[in-house]
Each structure stands twice: as structure tokens, then as C-alpha cells.
Design a protein around this motif. Structure first.
Motif, PDB file in Angstrom:
ATOM      1  N   VAL A 309      -7.057   0.849  -1.749  1.00 44.99           N
ATOM      2  CA  VAL A 309      -6.823   2.557  -1.524  1.00 44.99           C
ATOM      3  C   VAL A 309      -4.847   1.864  -0.928  1.00 44.99           C
ATOM      4  O   VAL A 309      -5.390   1.197  -0.079  1.00 44.99           O
ATOM      5  CB  VAL A 309      -7.645   2.946  -0.118  1.00 44.99           C
ATOM      6  CG1 VAL A 309      -6.299   4.335   0.227  1.00 44.99           C
ATOM      7  CG2 VAL A 309      -8.146   3.281  -0.175  1.00 44.99           C
ATOM      8  N   SER A 310      -4.267   2.864  -1.301  1.00 47.62           N
ATOM      9  CA  SER A 310      -2.887   2.227  -0.403  1.00 47.62           C
ATOM     10  C   SER A 310      -2.108   3.092   0.348  1.00 47.62           C
ATOM     11  O   SER A 310      -2.220   3.903  -0.391  1.00 47.62           O
ATOM     12  CB  SER A 310      -1.718   1.753  -2.347  1.00 47.62           C
ATOM     13  OG  SER A 310      -0.889   1.663  -1.497  1.00 47.62           O
ATOM     14  N   GLN A 311      -2.114   2.797   1.464  1.00 48.54           N
ATOM     15  CA  GLN A 311      -1.262   4.019   2.147  1.00 48.54           C
ATOM     16  C   GLN A 311       0.115   3.589   1.956  1.00 48.54           C
ATOM     17  O   GLN A 311       1.418   4.951   2.722  1.00 48.54           O
ATOM     18  CB  GLN A 311      -1.426   3.337   3.876  1.00 48.54           C
ATOM     19  CG  GLN A 311      -2.299   3.850   4.262  1.00 48.54           C
ATOM     20  CD  GLN A 311      -3.327   4.297   4.396  1.00 48.54           C
ATOM     21  OE1 GLN A 311      -2.808   5.606   4.357  1.00 48.54           O
ATOM     22  NE2 GLN A 311      -4.946   4.551   3.571  1.00 48.54           N
ATOM     23  N   THR A 312       0.923   3.294   1.468  1.00 51.37           N
ATOM     24  CA  THR A 312       2.119   3.484   0.622  1.00 51.37           C
ATOM     25  C   THR A 312       2.761   3.713  -0.252  1.00 51.37           C
ATOM     26  O   THR A 312       3.414   4.600  -0.612  1.00 51.37           O
ATOM     27  CB  THR A 312       2.819   1.427   0.822  1.00 51.37           C
ATOM     28  OG1 THR A 312       2.279   0.778   0.338  1.00 51.37           O
ATOM     29  CG2 THR A 312       2.668   1.266   2.642  1.00 51.37           C
ATOM     30  N   LEU A 313       1.505   3.318  -1.360  1.00 54.48           N
ATOM     31  CA  LEU A 313       2.115   3.861  -2.533  1.00 54.48           C
ATOM     32  C   LEU A 313       1.511   5.703  -3.525  1.00 54.48           C
ATOM     33  O   LEU A 313       1.144   6.464  -4.202  1.00 54.48           O
ATOM     34  CB  LEU A 313       1.722   3.020  -4.124  1.00 54.48           C
ATOM     35  CG  LEU A 313       2.533   1.942  -4.093  1.00 54.48           C
ATOM     36  CD1 LEU A 313       1.199   0.651  -4.683  1.00 54.48           C
ATOM     37  CD2 LEU A 313       4.107   1.742  -4.027  1.00 54.48           C
ATOM     38  N   GLY A 314       0.017   5.737  -2.208  1.00 58.11           N
ATOM     39  CA  GLY A 314      -0.412   7.219  -2.473  1.00 58.11           C
ATOM     40  C   GLY A 314      -1.589   6.795  -3.208  1.00 58.11           C
ATOM     41  O   GLY A 314      -2.085   5.385  -4.219  1.00 58.11           O
ATOM     42  N   ASN A 315      -2.990   8.058  -3.548  1.00 60.54           N
ATOM     43  CA  ASN A 315      -4.229   7.865  -3.930  1.00 60.54           C
ATOM     44  C   ASN A 315      -4.313   9.076  -4.719  1.00 60.54           C
ATOM     45  O   ASN A 315      -3.723   9.830  -4.607  1.00 60.54           O
ATOM     46  CB  ASN A 315      -5.132   7.322  -2.750  1.00 60.54           C
ATOM     47  CG  ASN A 315      -4.838   5.857  -1.962  1.00 60.54           C
ATOM     48  OD1 ASN A 315      -5.302   4.760  -2.613  1.00 60.54           O
ATOM     49  ND2 ASN A 315      -3.999   5.997  -1.316  1.00 60.54           N
ATOM     50  N   TRP A 316      -5.305   8.404  -6.125  1.00 63.74           N
ATOM     51  CA  TRP A 316      -5.713   9.707  -6.558  1.00 63.74           C
ATOM     52  C   TRP A 316      -7.308   9.458  -6.602  1.00 63.74           C
ATOM     53  O   TRP A 316      -7.471   8.274  -6.801  1.00 63.74           O
ATOM     54  CB  TRP A 316      -5.168   9.374  -8.135  1.00 63.74           C
ATOM     55  CG  TRP A 316      -3.921   9.947  -8.116  1.00 63.74           C
ATOM     56  CD1 TRP A 316      -3.165  10.634  -7.653  1.00 63.74           C
ATOM     57  CD2 TRP A 316      -2.733   9.368 -10.172  1.00 63.74           C
ATOM     58  NE1 TRP A 316      -1.110   9.952  -8.181  1.00 63.74           N
ATOM     59  CE2 TRP A 316      -1.760  10.381  -9.327  1.00 63.74           C
ATOM     60  CE3 TRP A 316      -3.077   9.076 -11.632  1.00 63.74           C
ATOM     61  CZ2 TRP A 316      -0.869   9.981 -10.318  1.00 63.74           C
ATOM     62  CZ3 TRP A 316      -2.054   9.742 -12.456  1.00 63.74           C
ATOM     63  CH2 TRP A 316      -1.194   9.999 -11.977  1.00 63.74           C
ATOM     64  N   TYR A 317      -7.828  10.466  -6.929  1.00 63.91           N
ATOM     65  CA  TYR A 317      -9.276  10.593  -6.673  1.00 63.91           C
ATOM     66  C   TYR A 317      -9.499  11.495  -7.967  1.00 63.91           C
ATOM     67  O   TYR A 317      -8.780  12.385  -8.048  1.00 63.91           O
ATOM     68  CB  TYR A 317      -9.939  10.975  -5.459  1.00 63.91           C
ATOM     69  CG  TYR A 317      -9.161  10.040  -4.448  1.00 63.91           C
ATOM     70  CD1 TYR A 317      -9.452   8.896  -3.741  1.00 63.91           C
ATOM     71  CD2 TYR A 317      -8.045  10.859  -3.561  1.00 63.91           C
ATOM     72  CE1 TYR A 317      -9.460   8.569  -2.497  1.00 63.91           C
ATOM     73  CE2 TYR A 317      -7.573  10.469  -2.865  1.00 63.91           C
ATOM     74  CZ  TYR A 317      -7.886   9.107  -2.111  1.00 63.91           C
ATOM     75  OH  TYR A 317      -7.736   8.323  -0.645  1.00 63.91           O
ATOM     76  N   SER A 318     -10.989  11.543  -8.482  1.00 67.82           N
ATOM     77  CA  SER A 318     -11.962  11.481  -9.448  1.00 67.82           C
ATOM     78  C   SER A 318     -12.913  12.336  -9.148  1.00 67.82           C
ATOM     79  O   SER A 318     -13.617  11.261  -8.496  1.00 67.82           O
ATOM     80  CB  SER A 318     -11.564  10.763 -10.612  1.00 67.82           C
ATOM     81  OG  SER A 318     -12.046   9.913 -11.000  1.00 67.82           O
TER      82      SER A 318
END
Length: 440
Positions: A309-318
Motif C-alpha cells: 500500500v502506498s501513501q504517496t502514490l495512492g491505491n486502487w481496490y477491486s
């Protein structure tokens, strides 16, 4: 004697008629363009074309390998559309009855599409006259199908065995307007048999790879959606940076015109992450039915950084339907992996744009982490007062509890025009659309 004379006249008449027919056929053959016969095995450097919006064509360098005798077709391109400083490698591979798509090293089932004859549409194709692509004179050949699909190839005017450009277009049957095109510009075209190993599908493509066991966590996610469905079954969601990145692209290039709302949602996710699924309509490609899928925004990193999980680049979930914890079932019941607690707030796309979201995307140079655009989105949700950069809450529909906590299929799925076309095709017609499996 008269009968013999008349008989001879008739014979001469038909002989002359036959000669006229042969000469006419010959002349027609010389003047009517002949359908080209393109190589059935080749490799080439390419520019991969994606035309969601004709004003903003996406052009990506890549390679193609094709061998009809081996039933193999490998298409690779490196996407760069200005929203991150690195390119994302994408490969679509067809081999026999199997097809997969690699996206940033993630391997996903492409929906069961078998190998297809790339030039099959030329049987029955129509000449479209002379054109020019990238400064090269070429002759157009196209086949327009009655269900809103057009295949086109422009072949070298000096060598009809060499393709210069190939286009696959979905169009509106009523207005005949193009809605989406993908294609290939060929360079360094080299005919000949290909190495069989280039079409091998790795074993890991058929395995469900999950990360180390994680906890069930409460978190907030954002989802850009239509007003037909507010839930998360077979949907993608994201954190603030992740959704900003997605919406900067889709709103700036007018790709997802059917989405009109943005919701902030309280969820519970089992963080034993699985492969991220690409979801559209009510179906997903990749992932599985027993985990929450995850990747860093835009799939950046090896295997999409599935486990990081990245706090700087952001995250996508499905969140696939099979992993949904229904009603009051806690996460983990019968193997379920996610549930929605509540909708915190919903705002309209129009309000977000009025607050300067798209301008902020370009001020951020369309690059992650989109600090200015992220702040516009955050303020639009945090505040109701427009003077503070806020947006009023959009009330949910009366059946919101059913949509959030039960299996629910909306009457009008939030699908693009592309997928509406695909939905009405029968199985035979789908065989003519080899690219549909990886459009989204």
C-alpha cells in the motif's frame, strides 16, 4: 442448309458474347482493386492507438508478433498518457483457445477470447480508396458489420502485402458516429514464421496469487459512479490520490461520460490482498472471488505493487461480488472479504468540475500525486458550502440499503457505450471482436 446457317449464326453469336464477357471480366479485373493478401506470420514495431476522445489520441510504442499457423498473436505496448513519469507495459496474448492480458506484470484472464484471424475481416471487405498514413500512401480496405463495428486496414500503395495502419472502431448504429477506436500503426514490418516461445503463456497466469495474511481494516474509499448503482459489487474504488488520478484522466479526456457522482464510502476490507480486477458494468477481468484486489494507482511497480500500500502514490481496490459480506455478516463469514458500512457523502461531478478540478489536474501537470487536484476533491467532499470549495450532498436512492448490503443488479448498468454494444452481440458476433476483452 438454312438451318445449318442459322445454327452457325447462333454459335457465332454466343461465341462473340462469350468473348465480350471474357474481355469485360478481364478489364474489370484490371480496374477493380483486388483485396490484399497480407502476411499470415510477421513481426513489427508499432504505435498503439487509443482514441477514447479524438481530441486527445493516446499513442504508445510497442511490438506485435503474429503467426496464424501457430494460432499465436502477441501485442505489446507501453502506455504513457502524462499522468505518471513512467510507462506502463501492457501485453495482450492470444494462443489457441486461451488469452491473457498482462498489465504491469499482472496476468489476467482476458475473458476466454480464443485466437482469431487478424485479417479475417478482409473476406468481403470493401475498397475505401487511396489515403495517406504517416506520410505513406496506402489503400483503404474496410468491413462494416451491422452491429456497430468497423475493421479497417490501410495497405502500402506500392506493396499490398504490407499493412500501414489497422483500426478497430465501435460506432453508434443510429448516428454512425465513432465512439471508440483502437489501432496499430506498423513500422519495420517483417513477414515470416515466429519463434513459438513468444506465444507461451506463463504458468502463474493460472494461479490465484494472494499476499500474506492481513487484518480486517476499516477505511474510506471513493468511487466515481452513475446514479444507477451506489454499491461496490464488481466495482473499482480508490483512496483520495488514487481516485484523483483516475478522475483527472477520465474527466479531462471525457472518457466516462456516464459517471455523474462521486461517493465517499466507509468500508471494511480484508487486507489479505488479491490481484486487482479491472471491473466495468457487472463483470471483472482478473482477480478472484475471495479477496479484495489491490494495486498502487495505475498499476505502478512490479505486479502492480499488489502487496504494498502506498501513501504517496495512492491505491486502487477491486471488490468482486463473490467476496461481498451480505447484510450483517462480519468480514470472514463463509470466506467473504469486504462489506460496506455506510455512504458518508456523495457529490455531483458537475459541482467538482465547477470547483476547478480539471484546471487543478493540469496545474499538477497531470502527474501523481496530484496535490492541487486532490485538495479540490477533498474540499468538495469535506464541505457543503461552495464558498469553502464544497459541494452539497446528493441524497441516495430509497433502496440504498439493498444496493449496499445485498446482491443487487441495477436495471441500467453504469456501462459505457462500448459495453452496451458488446452486450447485445451474440457469441458468433463476439468472435469478430477480439479486442473487447481488454478495452477496460
Amino acid at each position: 442448309t438454312n438451318n445449318s446457317y442459322n445454327s452457325m449464326k447462333i454459335q457465332y453469336f454466343f461465341l462473340v458474347l462469350l468473348v465480350i464477357c471474357l474481355v469485360t471480366t478481364y478489364i474489370k479485373a484490371q480496374t477493380t482493386p483486388q483485396v490484399p493478401k497480407l502476411a499470415e506470420a510477421f513481426k513489427a514495431n508499432i504505435t498503439y492507438l487509443e482514441l477514447f476522445n479524438p481530441k486527445f489520441p493516446i499513442k504508445s510504442p510497442g511490438h506485435v508478433y503474429y503467426d496464424k499457423s501457430q494460432e499465436g498473436y502477441r501485442l505489446n505496448w507501453n502506455t504513457f498518457i502524462g499522468i505518471y513519469p513512467t510507462r506502463i507495459n501492457t501485453t495482450t496474448l492470444f494462443h489457441g483457445d486461451t488469452s491473457v492480458t498482462f498489465y504491469s506484470d499482472q496476468c489476467m484472464d482476458s475473458g476466454g477470447s480464443p485466437f482469431y484471424d487478424l485479417w479475417g475481416f478482409l473476406y468481403g471487405a470493401t475498397s475505401g480508396g487511396r489515403s495517406e498514413v504517416n506520410g505513406i500512401p496506402c489503400d483503404i480496405w474496410y468491413h462494416e458489420y451491422p452491429f456497430g463495428v468497423n475493421y479497417t486496414v490501410c495497405v502500402d500503395a506500392n506493396d499490398s502485402s504490407i499493412p500501414i495502419q489497422y483500426l478497430f472502431t465501435l460506432f453508434d448504429e443510429e448516428t454512425h458516429e465513432s465512439q471508440y477506436s483502437i489501432g496499430i500503426d506498423f513500422k519495420d514490418f517483417s513477414p515470416g514464421a515466429q519463434n513459438p516461445q513468444i506465444f507461451d503463456i506463463p504458468e502463474y497466469c493460472f494461479k490465484n496469487i494472494t499476499c500474506q495474511s492481513g487484518d480486517v481494516e476499516k477505511m474510506q474509499v471513493l468511487r466515481f459512479h452513475s446514479d444507477d448503482y451506489w454499491g461496490l459489487e464488481n466495482k473499482n474504488s480508490a483512496d483520495l490520490i488514487g481516485d484523483t488520478s483516475f478522475m483527472c484522466t477520465t474527466l479531462s479526456f471525457d472518457i466516462h461520460g456516464y459517471d455523474t457522482l462521486i461517493s465517499l464510502i466507509d468500508v471494511q476490507y480484508n487486507t489479505t490482498w488479491g490481484q486487482y480486477s479491472f471491473c466495468n458494468g457487472d463483470s471483472c477481468i482478473g482477480g478472484n472471488d475471495f479477496t479484495v484486489g489491490h494495486e498502487v494507482t495505475e498499476g505502478i511497480g512490479a505486479f502492480g505493487s499488489q502487496c504494498n500500500v502506498s501513501q504517496t502514490l495512492g491505491n486502487w481496490y477491486s471488490t468482486r461480488k463473490g467476496a461481498h459480506c451480505l447484510n450483517d455478516d462480519p468480514v470472514g463469514t463463509n470466506g467473504c472479504a469486504w462489506k460496506i458500512d455506510s455512504i458518508v457523502k456523495t457529490i455531483s461531478k458537475d459541482c467538482l468540475i465547477q470547483n476547478g478540478f480539471i484546471r487543478a489536474c493540469f496545474k499538477d501537470d497531470m502527474q501523481i500525486p496530484f496535490p492541487k487536484a486532490s485538495q479540490v476533491l477533498a474540499n468538495s467532499i469535506k464541505y457543503d458550502d461552495p464558498s469553502e470549495g464544497g459541494c452539497p450532498n446528493v441524497p441516495p436512492p430509497d433502496n440504498i440499503n439493498q444496493q449496499l448490503h445485498q446482491h443487487y443488479t441495477p436495471k441500467n448498468q453504469e456501462i459505457s457505450k462500448i459495453h452496451k454494444i458488446l452486450q447485445r452481440l451474440n457469441s458468433k458476433q463476439r468472435e469478430l471482436l477480439p479486442h473487447y476483452s481488454h478495452l477496460f
